[in-house]
Design an enzyme around this catalytic site. Structure first.
Site, PDB file in Angstrom:
ATOM      1  N   GLU A 226       5.082 -20.964  -0.265  1.00 54.81           N
ATOM      2  CA  GLU A 226       6.402 -21.576  -0.441  1.00 54.81           C
ATOM      3  C   GLU A 226       7.394 -20.421  -0.476  1.00 54.81           C
ATOM      4  O   GLU A 226       7.423 -19.649  -1.452  1.00 54.81           O
ATOM      5  CB  GLU A 226       6.458 -22.364  -1.747  1.00 54.81           C
ATOM      6  CG  GLU A 226       7.757 -23.100  -1.955  1.00 54.81           C
ATOM      7  CD  GLU A 226       7.790 -24.484  -1.327  1.00 54.81           C
ATOM      8  OE1 GLU A 226       8.824 -25.160  -1.467  1.00 54.81           O
ATOM      9  OE2 GLU A 226       6.798 -24.895  -0.694  1.00 54.81           O
ATOM     10  N   CYS A 260      14.998 -21.111  -4.528  1.00 57.76           N
ATOM     11  CA  CYS A 260      14.844 -21.236  -3.078  1.00 57.76           C
ATOM     12  C   CYS A 260      15.470 -22.522  -2.578  1.00 57.76           C
ATOM     13  O   CYS A 260      15.764 -22.665  -1.394  1.00 57.76           O
ATOM     14  CB  CYS A 260      13.372 -21.168  -2.693  1.00 57.76           C
ATOM     15  SG  CYS A 260      12.341 -22.411  -3.503  1.00 57.76           S
TER      16      CYS A 260
END
Length: 465
Positions: A226, A260
């Site tokens: 990720e 993020c």
């Protein structure tokens, strides 16, 4: 390895990473313990996690204190700790359903039957980042444990203080002894984990993710990454501007933009651009820095000093190329040794600026006008990343039509960063934002098991072949 306090800039904590041989010995022992853990059954594993939940709650204040020292911020930390119990409960329910006894099925060949089984990976390695140290260290760990794996976790060396407290809670749960371990260390320790585990889950920058991917490839083990994002929001002419500005601001500056999933590019229809910008600036100017105390405001410090350099570099590049400062500051501010960045709104931005193309990881809001929806979609997709995004429009139908054309794993409709709080959706990262199976929805547990089929001649019929 000495660690800084993000609020003071002072070194006052030290970690001692294990040597490769020490880690090799520990992981060998964990593999041995995993055999009994695997055979114990799902109800035993659920009970162990539920027991841990109780112990974590008993140590809640100590854990919050350690995480606050790690990150220099408060309310996000409280949220992290509160989510532990919810995550354990959610995955306990999912895993119980997943491992329910499956019925034997008839195959396409009448006298042959199929029974499905699962074999968990022996040892999972989790390498987690500094922006949400506890939450992101557990997002893969909990389902992996319930799947029957042993798990070794290496949080970021930038935010390691909570490890000692959390490991003490683990040590108080007999069912988890030898099955779950948190270790201290930096990049070298992470590289060692890639050599000693059967599967790697990594959350962090795309740059580091590439190295982890290569290491996993060299050792022929599965990897789930990720990585970075440059999330875009599209605000249409029909959108509720009041709602959109509040949500976009929240999605951009929560945790000082250190996520993020933060919104890092804002595209607004030209006809509502000035109205949107005016309200966004007004709301941004109401936010205060969490200084001199963590309760003084909403915007905490930039946790990593390296990130301060990245943010300042992007702002300098933007101003050199013509960006206009509409709110906030021209660079991060140093206050008593810590670094802070005010919610900073930029206009007159172009796609040759780093702030529009590279991940910022700070509360920077570049706002650009567009003329047609097709142009907005082209702008939003003009990135190497594909993590998530958002659309604000007058109707759900209008928003969905745009969202379906955005090249990213999840799109919030008339809201922002919903993927951070809604974990039921199944999704995969697009482009350079990651690789591997979904980590959020119920099927995420499948990442930690190998599917096994038992093919049974149940009627004693002679094989025609």
């Amino acid at each position: 390895m000495k660690i800084k306090n993000p609020r003071t800039g002072q070194y006052y904590y030290e970690i001692f990473p294990p040597t490769f041989e020490e880690l090799k010995t520990k992981t060998k022992s964990m593999r041995e313990a995993q055999e009994d853990w695997k055979e114990s059954g799902i109800e035993h594993r659920i009970k162990a996690l539920q027991d841990w939940k109780v112990v974590v709650e008993e140590h809640k204040e100590k854990l919050i204190d350690a995480l606050c020292m790690d990150t220099g911020r408060k309310w996000e930390t409280v949220l992290e700790v509160d989510l532990v119990a919810l995550s354990i409960d959610r995955w306990s329910k999912i895993s119980r359903e997943f491992f329910a006894t499956t019925e034997r099925k008839t195959s396409s060949i009448p006298f042959l039957e199929i029974e499905q089984g699962y074999e968990p990976y022996s040892l999972v390695g989790v390498i987690s980042p500094w922006n949400f140290p506890l939450l992101l260290s557990l997002i893969d760990t909990i389902p992996a444990l319930l799947a029957g794996c042993a798990v070794v976790v290496k949080p970021s060396e930038i935010t390691p203080r909570f490890i000692e407290v959390l490991q003490k809670t683990i040590n108080q749960v007999p069912g988890l002894l030898g099955i779950l371990n948190y270790i201290e260390g930096g990049g070298e320790t992470g590289a060692d984990l890639c050599k000693l585990t059967d599967i790697i889950c990594f959350t962090g920058s795309t740059e580091t993710g590439k190295k982890v991917y290569q290491a996993a490839c060299n050792n022929f083990i599965p990897v789930f990454l990720e990585l970075g994002g440059k999330d875009a929001v599209i605000v249409t002419e029909t959108a509720d501007i009041e709602r959109a500005t509040s949500a976009v601001l929240w999605g951009s500056v929560a945790n000082a933009g250190q996520s993020c999933l933060s919104i890092e590019r804002i595209y607004v229809h030209r006809n509502v651009y000035h109205s949107f910008l005016s309200r966004l600036v007004g709301k941004a100017n109401l936010l205060k820095l969490a200084h001199p105390t963590m309760d003084s405001g909403q915007i905490g410090p930039i946790i990593s000093e390296k990130q301060v350099i990245i943010i300042d570099n992007q702002l300098e590049d933007a101003f050199k190329k013509g960006a206009v400062l509409t709110a906030g500051s021209r660079k991060c501010e140093e206050l008593n040794g810590g670094f802070y960045c005010r919610p900073t709104i930029l206009t007159n931005v172009t796609h040759d600026m780093k702030v529009m193309t590279e991940e910022t990881f700070g509360p920077i809001l570049p706002v650009m006008a567009y003329t047609t929806v097709e142009e907005a979609i082209e702008f939003a997709n003009k990135t190497q990343y594909g993590l998530s995004g958002a659309v604000f429009a007058g109707t759900e139908e209008e928003a969905m039509k745009i969202a379906r054309k955005m090249k990213c794993e999840a799109v919030s409709i008339n809201d922002a960063v919903l993927t951070a709080v809604m974990h039921e959706g199944e999704k995969n990262s697009f482009k350079m934002s990651g690789i591997g199976g979904t980590r959020m929805g119920p099927s995420a547990i499948k990442r930690f098991v190998k599917q096994k089929a038992y093919l049974i001649n149940s009627q004693g019929v002679k094989d025609s072949w």
